[in-house]
Design an enzyme around this catalytic site. Structure first.
Site, PDB file in Angstrom:
ATOM      1  N   HIS A 190       0.821  -1.218   0.000  1.00  0.00           N
ATOM      2  CA  HIS A 190       0.000   0.000   0.000  1.00  0.00           C
ATOM      3  C   HIS A 190       0.848   1.259   0.000  1.00  0.00           C
ATOM      4  O   HIS A 190       0.420   2.311  -0.478  1.00  0.00           O
ATOM      5  CB  HIS A 190      -1.017  -0.041   1.134  1.00  0.00           C
ATOM      6  CG  HIS A 190      -2.172  -0.943   0.809  1.00  0.00           C
ATOM      7  ND1 HIS A 190      -2.286  -2.205   1.310  1.00  0.00           N
ATOM      8  CD2 HIS A 190      -3.197  -0.785  -0.067  1.00  0.00           C
ATOM      9  CE1 HIS A 190      -3.363  -2.781   0.796  1.00  0.00           C
ATOM     10  NE2 HIS A 190      -3.932  -1.948  -0.043  1.00  0.00           N
ATOM     11  N   ARG A 297     -10.343   3.902  -2.596  1.00  0.00           N
ATOM     12  CA  ARG A 297     -10.031   3.113  -1.401  1.00  0.00           C
ATOM     13  C   ARG A 297     -10.466   3.907  -0.165  1.00  0.00           C
ATOM     14  O   ARG A 297      -9.656   4.609   0.452  1.00  0.00           O
ATOM     15  CB  ARG A 297      -8.525   2.836  -1.325  1.00  0.00           C
ATOM     16  CG  ARG A 297      -7.994   1.876  -2.389  1.00  0.00           C
ATOM     17  CD  ARG A 297      -6.499   1.643  -2.204  1.00  0.00           C
ATOM     18  NE  ARG A 297      -6.015   0.469  -2.888  1.00  0.00           N
ATOM     19  CZ  ARG A 297      -5.494   0.472  -4.124  1.00  0.00           C
ATOM     20  NH1 ARG A 297      -5.384   1.590  -4.790  1.00  0.00           N
ATOM     21  NH2 ARG A 297      -5.064  -0.657  -4.658  1.00  0.00           N
ATOM     22  N   ARG A 333     -15.198   1.761  -2.811  1.00  0.00           N
ATOM     23  CA  ARG A 333     -15.053   0.474  -2.127  1.00  0.00           C
ATOM     24  C   ARG A 333     -15.292   0.688  -0.637  1.00  0.00           C
ATOM     25  O   ARG A 333     -14.796   1.659  -0.064  1.00  0.00           O
ATOM     26  CB  ARG A 333     -13.635  -0.047  -2.345  1.00  0.00           C
ATOM     27  CG  ARG A 333     -13.311  -1.225  -1.467  1.00  0.00           C
ATOM     28  CD  ARG A 333     -12.012  -1.828  -1.844  1.00  0.00           C
ATOM     29  NE  ARG A 333     -10.892  -1.158  -1.215  1.00  0.00           N
ATOM     30  CZ  ARG A 333      -9.627  -1.520  -1.412  1.00  0.00           C
ATOM     31  NH1 ARG A 333      -9.347  -2.512  -2.218  1.00  0.00           N
ATOM     32  NH2 ARG A 333      -8.654  -0.884  -0.816  1.00  0.00           N
ATOM     33  N   GLU A 432     -10.687 -11.059  -5.369  1.00  0.00           N
ATOM     34  CA  GLU A 432      -9.278 -11.002  -4.990  1.00  0.00           C
ATOM     35  C   GLU A 432      -8.864 -12.187  -4.118  1.00  0.00           C
ATOM     36  O   GLU A 432      -7.748 -12.259  -3.644  1.00  0.00           O
ATOM     37  CB  GLU A 432      -8.938  -9.658  -4.330  1.00  0.00           C
ATOM     38  CG  GLU A 432      -9.966  -9.108  -3.389  1.00  0.00           C
ATOM     39  CD  GLU A 432      -9.674  -7.694  -2.902  1.00  0.00           C
ATOM     40  OE1 GLU A 432      -8.606  -7.140  -3.181  1.00  0.00           O
ATOM     41  OE2 GLU A 432     -10.527  -7.158  -2.187  1.00  0.00           O
ATOM     42  N   ASN A 455      -3.847  -7.387  -6.886  1.00  0.00           N
ATOM     43  CA  ASN A 455      -2.797  -7.270  -5.863  1.00  0.00           C
ATOM     44  C   ASN A 455      -2.965  -8.381  -4.830  1.00  0.00           C
ATOM     45  O   ASN A 455      -2.011  -9.062  -4.454  1.00  0.00           O
ATOM     46  CB  ASN A 455      -2.890  -5.918  -5.155  1.00  0.00           C
ATOM     47  CG  ASN A 455      -2.799  -4.773  -6.129  1.00  0.00           C
ATOM     48  OD1 ASN A 455      -2.305  -4.947  -7.231  1.00  0.00           O
ATOM     49  ND2 ASN A 455      -3.267  -3.617  -5.735  1.00  0.00           N
ATOM     50  N   ARG A 466       2.465  -9.640  -0.402  1.00  0.00           N
ATOM     51  CA  ARG A 466       2.747  -8.616  -1.412  1.00  0.00           C
ATOM     52  C   ARG A 466       3.693  -7.519  -0.936  1.00  0.00           C
ATOM     53  O   ARG A 466       4.233  -6.775  -1.742  1.00  0.00           O
ATOM     54  CB  ARG A 466       1.423  -8.002  -1.890  1.00  0.00           C
ATOM     55  CG  ARG A 466       0.648  -7.340  -0.794  1.00  0.00           C
ATOM     56  CD  ARG A 466      -0.796  -7.108  -1.201  1.00  0.00           C
ATOM     57  NE  ARG A 466      -1.037  -5.746  -1.633  1.00  0.00           N
ATOM     58  CZ  ARG A 466      -2.238  -5.218  -1.802  1.00  0.00           C
ATOM     59  NH1 ARG A 466      -3.317  -5.948  -1.593  1.00  0.00           N
ATOM     60  NH2 ARG A 466      -2.382  -3.979  -2.188  1.00  0.00           N
ATOM     61  N   CYS A 503      -8.876  -3.589 -10.953  1.00  0.00           N
ATOM     62  CA  CYS A 503      -8.382  -2.392 -10.276  1.00  0.00           C
ATOM     63  C   CYS A 503      -7.074  -2.670  -9.531  1.00  0.00           C
ATOM     64  O   CYS A 503      -6.581  -1.828  -8.801  1.00  0.00           O
ATOM     65  CB  CYS A 503      -9.438  -1.818  -9.350  1.00  0.00           C
ATOM     66  SG  CYS A 503      -9.988  -2.983  -8.112  1.00  0.00           S
TER      67      CYS A 503
HETATM   68  C1  PEP Z   1      -6.193  -5.417  -4.975  1.00  0.00           C
HETATM   69  O1  PEP Z   1      -6.058  -6.225  -4.059  1.00  0.00           O
HETATM   70  O2  PEP Z   1      -5.810  -5.646  -6.152  1.00  0.00           O
HETATM   71  C2  PEP Z   1      -6.786  -4.103  -4.734  1.00  0.00           C
HETATM   72  C3  PEP Z   1      -7.059  -3.279  -5.719  1.00  0.00           C
HETATM   73  O3  PEP Z   1      -7.026  -3.753  -3.436  1.00  0.00           O
HETATM   74  P1  PEP Z   1      -5.863  -3.269  -2.437  1.00  0.00           P
HETATM   75  O4  PEP Z   1      -4.616  -3.068  -3.257  1.00  0.00           O
HETATM   76  O5  PEP Z   1      -6.292  -2.008  -1.782  1.00  0.00           O
HETATM   77  O6  PEP Z   1      -5.755  -4.408  -1.487  1.00  0.00           O
HETATM   78 MG    MG Z   2      -7.120  -5.872  -2.217  1.00  0.00          MG
END
Ligand code: PEP
Ligand code: MG
Length: 579
Positions: A190, A297, A333, A432, A455, A466, A503
């Site tokens: 993030h 977000r 979201r 996801e 992600n 990640r 996204c």
């Molecule tokens: C994702 O997980 O791809 C996403 C867009 O949400 P975040 O990156 O905020 O977890």
């Molecule tokens: Mg996510």
């Protein structure tokens, strides 16, 4: 001069002076001290204590007379600093263990904190924060490093640190932080996402950049190639000034595409949306020609310590984004807290596996009081523009049912109160989690749209955190498993006649743009500044070419093979691709 390579997390090039920020994950060095140096080491500790004391006295002097009570803790810090018992433990530690002062201080403070934490009295338990604070202050002097709030940075700097939490990144002075280099972090952490949102060039996952720099050093951050150059020589500096100019020229050329649609050469129209983290980014979405907001977000509203937005505050923030976007859709979201994003209201979740824990809708469905406030604000805002509600981290159909039921409950509540809202507000889910991905056919029938969060999807599919630079090499968007899941999600959404967009950061990756076209994705949502480049790729491609390329890579067995093939394919056709 030293060149270190990490992960290019946010593009752009910047040359500037290091500001070394000490975060709480600082690695304290541990080394042996020869007997002859013991006295000197004790002196070094005492000098650092003296400096810390001066610093506290200075702070006290500057504390406004309105905050006398609040400033009293500084007196207690001085007392603790000079506490004979604590001091003698350090002196004895250095003498007997023959280890450096930082290490002994760190160890001693840690054992004090442990003892205090075990005490039943809440007042004494709270003192652990003070011990932590003063030991860190002394530690900073021993290590010759500075620590101030990132919000207070007043000069243009390159921020170098071990790890920055999203809550730090959101509060930093974004005008003054011109570049970021970090030991930890991955491309889709993030912090990386925020750096891209704020258009700050960043290189993360550098492992040990913090042991190569000091505040004030000259440094070049090359966010395009993932390089950091510490104390560059004249030749390198001149070379980078030239690269920087060329990059800026290319970026402004891309902006000329703004008014044009993202349409393939054979006529397929694709929607390109922007991801935003704070309402202020909406302007950048407009400037970069976004067809709407594909992901807001919303949890970042709550990440600043002590800030929890009321229903009315949330409502007016959402309305401000809707108004700025005019007749374009804005996908908001619901709170995706947990994982690496904590809100003060949630307290210390303290979970062993936060990424697999009480995150997003799992947390919200268990805290309906907090959730209700957001859903009310969203529904009320839906009367003011093209709002779409999106739920993150769905893992199965039961959760979707619970979410939709709760949404209906809040709608009824608003109806009874006579409040306006869009009764048909579109509702979507993020895919996801692998269990959701393979059951998209079941979930798709219940919602109006789907957005793929790669992600997390890649993280959970390949079991790779990640944000962990040690396993970043395994985080591969072109892993055959990921590509197969993408195909499955997109085909299932289309079979249910609903649009599917993406996204996750993969949507803004130029190397993935043609693959996603070939897989049939309807919309891409990304950091606003990536839109022009992705648009240019789409406008230069035909669906026939994209489908043929996907046909070829779907038969390949490894991400390395796919990576190599796609790289050659893309570079052979598009000479403007940056990463
Ligand atoms: C994702 O997980 O791809 C996403 C867009 O949400 P975040 O990156 O905020 O977890
Ligand atoms: Mg996510």
């Amino acid at each position: 001069m030293k060149e270190i390579t990490g992960i290019s997390a946010s593009p752009g090039i910047v040359i500037g002076k290091v500001f070394y920020y000490i975060d709480d994950n600082i690695t304290v060095p541990e080394y042996e001290i020869p007997q002859s140096e013991v006295e000197k080491e004790i002196e070094r500790y005492k000098t650092a204590v003296g400096m810390a004391e001066q610093e506290i006295l200075e702070l006290k002097k500057n504390t406004s007379s309105n905050f006398v009570k609040e400033g009293r803790f500084l007196d207690s810090h001085i007392l603790m600093l000079k506490d004979p018992d604590f001091s003698s433990k350090i002196v004895t530690g250095i003498t007997e263990q023959k280890k450096n002062a930082e290490f002994i201080l760190f160890k001693t403070a840690r054992s004090y904190i442990k003892q205090f934490k075990a005490i039943d009295d809440p007042y004494l338990r709270e003192r652990t924060v003070d011990i932590h604070d003063i030991s860190r202050r002394v530690l900073n002097h021993l290590l010759y490093r500075e620590r101030i709030s990132l919000n207070d940075i007043q000069d243009e700097v390159i921020l170098v640190t071990h790890n920055l939490m999203p809550s730090d990144a959101i509060t930093m002075n974004k005008r003054m932080v011109k570049g970021i280099a970090m030991d930890a972090g991955g491309k889709t952490s993030h912090t990386a996402i925020l750096a891209r949102a704020f258009e700050i060039p960043a290189v993360l996952g550098l492992s040990d950049i913090t042991s190569h720099v000091r505040s004030g050093d000259d440094v070049i951050i090359d966010g395009n190639s993932g390089k950091v150059i510490v104390q560059p020589d004249e030749k390198t500096r001149v070379q980078y000034e030239k690269i920087l100019k060329e990059w800026q020229k290319k970026e402004s050329e891309l902006l000329t595409l703004n008014e044009l649609p993202a349409e393939t050469r054979d006529g397929k129209l694709i929607k390109l949306y922007a991801n935003i983290e704070i309402a202020e980014e909406t302007e950048s979405a407009v400037v970069h020609g976004a067809d709407g907001i594909g992901l807001y977000r919303s949890e970042f509203l709550m990440l600043e310590p002590g800030k929890y937005y009321s229903e009315d505050e949330q409502y007016s923030t959402y309305v401000s984004v809707l108004e700025e976007m005019g007749d374009k859709p804005v996908t908001i979201r619901t709170l995706d807290v947990g994982g690496d994003k904590f809100i003060s209201e949630a307290g210390d979740l303290d979970e062993k596996n936060p990424l697999l824990g009480w995150r997003a809708i799992r947390y919200c469905l268990a805290h309906k009081d907090i959730f209700r406030i957001q859903i009310r604000a969203l529904l009320r805002a839906s009367a003011k523009g093209k709002l779409r509600i999106m739920f993150p981290m769905v893992s199965g159909v039961e959760e979707v049912d619970d979410l939709l039921e709760f949404l209906e409950e809040v709608k009824d509540e608003l109806k009874e109160e006579g409040k306006n809202f869009d009764t048909n507000v579109p509702v979507g889910i993020m895919i996801e989690v692998p269990s959701a991905a393979v059951t998209t056919d079941i979930l798709a029938g219940k919602v109006d749209f789907i957005s793929i969060g790669t992600n997390d999807l890649i993280q959970y599919t390949t079991a790779v955190d990640r944000g962990n630079e040690r396993v970043a090499y395994l985080y591969q968007p072109f892993h055959p498993a990921v590509l197969r899941l993408l195909r499955m999600i997109i085909d299932s959404a289309h079979a249910a006649s609903i649009p599917v967009s993406m996204c996750g950061e993969m949507a803004g990756d130029p190397m993935a743009a043609v693959i996603l076209l070939g897989l049939g994705l309807d919309g891409y949502s990304m950091s606003a500044f990536s839109i022009p480049e992705i648009k240019k790729i789409i406008r230069s491609t035909t669906m026939a070419d994209a489908e043929e390329m996907v046909g070829t890579i779907m038969d390949m067995r490894s991400y390395k093979e796919i990576d190599k093939y796609v790289n050659k394919w893309m570079r052979g056709r598009f000479d403007f691709i940056s990463l």
